[in-house]
Design an enzyme around this catalytic site. Structure first.
Site, PDB file in Angstrom:
ATOM      1  N   LYS A 171       0.842  -1.258  -0.124  1.00 19.86           N
ATOM      2  CA  LYS A 171      -0.175   0.040  -0.022  1.00 19.86           C
ATOM      3  C   LYS A 171       0.745   1.255   0.078  1.00 19.86           C
ATOM      4  CE  LYS A 171      -1.700   2.498   3.393  1.00 19.86           C
ATOM      5  NZ  LYS A 171      -1.582   3.795   2.708  1.00 19.86           N
ATOM      6  N   GLY A 222       7.016   5.075   8.154  1.00 19.04           N
ATOM      7  CA  GLY A 222       6.402   6.352   8.381  1.00 19.04           C
ATOM      8  C   GLY A 222       6.679   6.794   9.564  1.00 19.04           C
ATOM      9  N   SER A 223       5.834   7.695  10.213  1.00 15.97           N
ATOM     10  CA  SER A 223       6.124   8.453  11.345  1.00 15.97           C
ATOM     11  C   SER A 223       6.224   7.574  12.576  1.00 15.97           C
ATOM     12  CB  SER A 223       4.998   9.572  11.710  1.00 15.97           C
ATOM     13  OG  SER A 223       3.997   9.081  11.647  1.00 15.97           O
ATOM     14  N   THR A 226       2.634   6.974  13.946  1.00 14.34           N
ATOM     15  CA  THR A 226       1.603   6.115  13.235  1.00 14.34           C
ATOM     16  C   THR A 226       2.377   4.616  13.640  1.00 14.34           C
ATOM     17  OG1 THR A 226       1.373   7.542  11.549  1.00 14.34           O
ATOM     18  CG2 THR A 226       0.734   5.369  11.048  1.00 14.34           C
ATOM     19  N   GLY A 227       3.653   4.565  13.831  1.00 12.34           N
ATOM     20  CA  GLY A 227       4.440   3.376  14.035  1.00 12.34           C
ATOM     21  C   GLY A 227       3.806   2.604  15.281  1.00 12.34           C
ATOM     22  N   GLU A 244      10.133   0.957  10.433  1.00 13.24           N
ATOM     23  CA  GLU A 244      10.942   2.118  10.046  1.00 13.24           C
ATOM     24  C   GLU A 244      10.355   3.577  10.228  1.00 13.24           C
ATOM     25  OE1 GLU A 244      13.824   1.483   9.486  1.00 13.24           O
ATOM     26  OE2 GLU A 244      14.185  -0.533   8.826  1.00 13.24           O
ATOM     27  N   CYS A 278      14.115  10.466   6.061  1.00  9.63           N
ATOM     28  CA  CYS A 278      13.929   9.936   7.403  1.00  9.63           C
ATOM     29  C   CYS A 278      15.663  10.319   7.916  1.00  9.63           C
ATOM     30  CB  CYS A 278      13.811   8.514   7.456  1.00  9.63           C
ATOM     31  SG  CYS A 278      14.479   7.506   6.454  1.00  9.63           S
ATOM     32  N   GLU A 375      11.406  16.377  14.802  1.00  2.85           N
ATOM     33  CA  GLU A 375      11.741  16.129  13.471  1.00  2.85           C
ATOM     34  C   GLU A 375      10.971  17.246  12.567  1.00  2.85           C
ATOM     35  OE1 GLU A 375       9.910  12.570  11.684  1.00  2.85           O
ATOM     36  OE2 GLU A 375      11.783  12.228  10.596  1.00  2.85           O
TER      37      GLU A 375
HETATM   38  P1  NAD Z   1       2.878   8.550   8.033  1.00  5.52           P
HETATM   39  O1  NAD Z   1       3.121   7.683   9.305  1.00  5.52           O
HETATM   40  O2  NAD Z   1       1.749   9.498   8.095  1.00  5.52           O
HETATM   41  O3  NAD Z   1       2.105   7.379   6.762  1.00  5.52           O
HETATM   42  C1  NAD Z   1       3.025   6.305   6.538  1.00  5.52           C
HETATM   43  C2  NAD Z   1       2.126   5.158   5.762  1.00  5.52           C
HETATM   44  O4  NAD Z   1       1.115   4.893   6.811  1.00  5.52           O
HETATM   45  C3  NAD Z   1       1.237   5.914   4.960  1.00  5.52           C
HETATM   46  O5  NAD Z   1       1.165   4.999   3.714  1.00  5.52           O
HETATM   47  C4  NAD Z   1      -0.254   6.027   5.461  1.00  5.52           C
HETATM   48  O6  NAD Z   1      -1.260   5.842   4.715  1.00  5.52           O
HETATM   49  C5  NAD Z   1      -0.214   4.873   6.626  1.00  5.52           C
HETATM   50  N1  NAD Z   1      -0.968   4.997   7.625  1.00  5.52           N
HETATM   51  C6  NAD Z   1      -1.516   6.371   8.200  1.00  5.52           C
HETATM   52  N2  NAD Z   1      -2.012   5.914   9.550  1.00  5.52           N
HETATM   53  C7  NAD Z   1      -2.201   4.637   9.564  1.00  5.52           C
HETATM   54  C8  NAD Z   1      -2.438   3.839  10.682  1.00  5.52           C
HETATM   55  N3  NAD Z   1      -3.119   4.297  11.708  1.00  5.52           N
HETATM   56  N4  NAD Z   1      -2.152   2.412  10.400  1.00  5.52           N
HETATM   57  C9  NAD Z   1      -1.454   2.011   9.386  1.00  5.52           C
HETATM   58  N5  NAD Z   1      -1.033   2.732   8.468  1.00  5.52           N
HETATM   59  C10 NAD Z   1      -1.385   4.125   8.351  1.00  5.52           C
HETATM   60  O7  NAD Z   1       4.086   8.970   7.587  1.00  5.52           O
HETATM   61  P2  NAD Z   1       4.422   9.728   6.220  1.00  5.52           P
HETATM   62  O8  NAD Z   1       4.035  11.280   6.768  1.00  5.52           O
HETATM   63  O9  NAD Z   1       3.985   9.181   5.028  1.00  5.52           O
HETATM   64  O10 NAD Z   1       6.258   9.858   6.384  1.00  5.52           O
HETATM   65  C11 NAD Z   1       6.832  10.661   6.783  1.00  5.52           C
HETATM   66  C12 NAD Z   1       7.576  10.088   8.225  1.00  5.52           C
HETATM   67  O11 NAD Z   1       8.094   8.788   7.787  1.00  5.52           O
HETATM   68  C13 NAD Z   1       8.662  10.752   8.889  1.00  5.52           C
HETATM   69  O12 NAD Z   1       8.579  10.667  10.382  1.00  5.52           O
HETATM   70  C14 NAD Z   1       9.915  10.157   8.545  1.00  5.52           C
HETATM   71  O13 NAD Z   1      11.123  10.104   9.305  1.00  5.52           O
HETATM   72  C15 NAD Z   1       9.456   8.413   8.288  1.00  5.52           C
HETATM   73  N6  NAD Z   1      10.229   7.773   7.541  1.00  5.52           N
HETATM   74  C16 NAD Z   1      11.051   6.798   7.967  1.00  5.52           C
HETATM   75  C17 NAD Z   1      12.039   6.256   7.232  1.00  5.52           C
HETATM   76  C18 NAD Z   1      12.652   4.928   7.613  1.00  5.52           C
HETATM   77  O14 NAD Z   1      13.205   4.319   7.088  1.00  5.52           O
HETATM   78  N7  NAD Z   1      13.229   5.037   9.025  1.00  5.52           N
HETATM   79  C19 NAD Z   1      11.870   6.351   5.720  1.00  5.52           C
HETATM   80  C20 NAD Z   1      11.171   7.333   5.232  1.00  5.52           C
HETATM   81  C21 NAD Z   1      10.296   7.978   6.120  1.00  5.52           C
END
Ligand code: NAD
Length: 474
Positions: A171, A222-223, A226-227, A244, A278, A375
């Site tokens: 996704k 992701g963030s 959300t993680g 991640e 990230c 961040e």
């Molecule tokens: P986000 O957490 O908003 O979204 C990431 C993904 O999760 C999207 O596909 C989103 O639709 C989905 N999502 C949203 N809510 C969810 C839920 N409750 N359950 C499951 N999935 C859900 O993150 P973002 O804004 O897309 O990305 C930016 C963040 O990602 C930053 O904090 C960045 O540091 C981090 N990031 C980390 C890495 C890494 O490898 N550590 C790499 C890239 C980005």
């Protein structure tokens, strides 16, 4: 450029437009560029069922064939660099040159992952028994990707998950589904139906996946906020997770650097992809002895950098990817203004359409300021003075994050000593952001759980199965 062509999900080997759709916008002008399918819960159920049905025979496929499939998928991406790059710039905002690097990186990542092997451990081979531990796939993996590097970060998951013998439902972020949907279309005939499924949708789709009983593992990028939700939701069926997450990487610039030579590299460590990485440098600690000359060299270089529409020739930095993130970055800038911090560059709001934020550098804000502690994930860099190494290491580590970091200096032994004391998953010396499909990458503390890349990352898509055989006949 018109991107209104059909974008379809890949479910059970079929391309499907979906019964609902939503609008995808170009962050450089906020115009709608295409409609993407919005998967219904039933669509997701079918994708999971297809992945489950495909699992036994994919798991039983010899690893050499699975490797060949990854290589073919990588080649399919490399054959469409031009098309994918334009799509990526339109939906993500990054300049063409960066989009091209990402698309090629996605292709090479799959091919690099294909060089990995699953280990077999012989625990005992005695007169009485033979015992070995092998690695078996988990089943169906749900892969959830972010919007900053939509394609390559998806491949971080696709490569090792499929190589290990799992099947997958991928996704993309709601903000950047198009290149990923196109990828699904490109590789449709390389894999047996159901091995890889791609579903797009709005914010409701992620939680549906993490709570779905049909997944054995969730691999999420992701963030951090959300993680935590992902981990909580995955617990209901004890799904394995790889998370991640975010970071607040410190760069530590030693007093013995060649200021002029290093300024450009330091600039891009913080501002590449508009700071939306990230492992971007999010706090730059500069030794007092060189603070003024480095500050001046950095600002002089930054003044020449072209911010604009990524599809225009010469653009080096594009817009922020989406409205919520744009407003978050503006809020951090406003906070710094309200507190009276000194802006060396930028800080002003642009009035043109598009989520543009000028390159912004803030002069030595306090350690407890929001721009140092949070961040930012955007083009705003705090430049901070330090006096001695113990002090700067303590400051670099005084965070819940632990993703990356970098040390810059000519005394490599000293740089190494500092690097080893940084509590983060990766520390670079005299470079940043170099990642490889054959090296583990992940976060300490609240920057993540588990790793991607390398054999360590591959193993996260497997379970250990030990077979113990008594040599005496029954
Ligand atoms: P986000 O957490 O908003 O979204 C990431 C993904 O999760 C999207 O596909 C989103 O639709 C989905 N999502 C949203 N809510 C969810 C839920 N409750 N359950 C499951 N999935 C859900 O993150 P973002 O804004 O897309 O990305 C930016 C963040 O990602 C930053 O904090 C960045 O540091 C981090 N990031 C980390 C890495 C890494 O490898 N550590 C790499 C890239 C980005």
């Amino acid at each position: 450029m018109n991107f209104t062509g059909d974008y379809r999900m890949l479910i059970g080997g079929q391309l499907e437009p979906g019964s609902r759709s939503y609008e995808v916008r170009n962050p450089a002008n906020e115009q709608v560029i295409a409609n993407a399918p919005a998967a219904t819960p039933e669509d997701l159920n079918r994708a999971v069922a297809a992945a489950r049905a495909a699992f036994p025979s994919w798991a039983a496929t010899p690893i050499a064939e699975r490797k060949a499939a990854l290589i073919a998928m990588g080649q399919a991406i490399l054959a469409k660099v031009e098309e994918l790059k334009r799509l990526l710039t339109a939906e993500q905002g990054k300049p063409y040159v960066e989009a091209e690097t990402e698309v090629m990186g996605a292709g090479y990542w799959l091919m690099g992952a294909a060089s990995l092997d699953l280990p077999l451990t012989i625990n005992e081979d005695s007169a009485e028994r033979y015992s070995e531990t092998r690695r078996v796939p988990l089943g169906v993996v749900g892969a959830i990707a972010p919007w900053n590097f939509p394609l390559v970060l998806a491949m971080f998951k696709v490569g090792p998950a499929l190589l290990a013998g799992n099947t997958l439902v991928l996704k993309p972020s709601p903000f950047t589904p198009l290149a990923t949907l196109k990828f699904g279309e490109l590789v449709k005939d390389i894999l047996p139906p159901g091995v890889l499924n791609v579903v797009s949708g709005d914010n409701a789709l992620g939680p549906l996946m993490t709570g779905h009983t049909g997944f054995d593992k969730i691999s999420f990028t992701g963030s951090t906020a959300t993680g935590k939700l992902v981990m909580e939701s995955a617990a209901s069926t004890l799904k394995r997770v790889t998370l991640e997450l975010g970071g607040n990487d410190a760069a530590i610039v030693m007093p013995d650097v060649d200021v002029e030579a290093v300024a450009e590299q330091l600039f891009w460590a913080a501002f590449r992809n508009n700071g939306q990485i990230c492992v971007a440098t999010k706090r730059m600690y500069v030794h007092n002895d060189i603070y003024e000359p480095l500050r001046d060299a950095l600002v002089a270089y930054a003044k020449g950098v072209v911010v604009g529409d990524g599809s225009e020739q010469g653009t080096q930095i594009g817009p922020i990817n989406n409205g919520p993130q744009y407003h978050r970055v503006l809020e951090l800038i406003q906070d710094a203004k309200d507190k009276g911090y000194t802006f060396l560059l930028g800080g002003e709001k642009t009035e043109t359409p598009g989520y543009f934020v000028p390159v912004t550098i803030i002069d030595n804000p306090p350690e407890d300021s929001r721009i140092v502690q949070e961040e930012q994930f955007g083009p705003v860099l705090p430049l901070i003075r330090f006096n001695n190494f113990d002090e700067v290491i303590a400051r670099a580590n005084a965070t819940d994050y632990g993703l990356g970091g970098s040390v810059w200096g000519n005394n490599v032994d000293k740089a190494l000593e500092v690097a080893q004391r940084i509590a983060s998953g990766t520390v670079w010396i005299n470079e940043t952001q170099h990642l490889s499909p054959t090296a583990a990458f992940g976060g300490m503390k609240q920057s993540g759980v588990g790793v991607e890349g390398g054999v360590e990352g591959l193993l996260e898509y497997t379970a250990a199965q030990t077979i113990v055989r008594r040599k005496q006949q029954a």
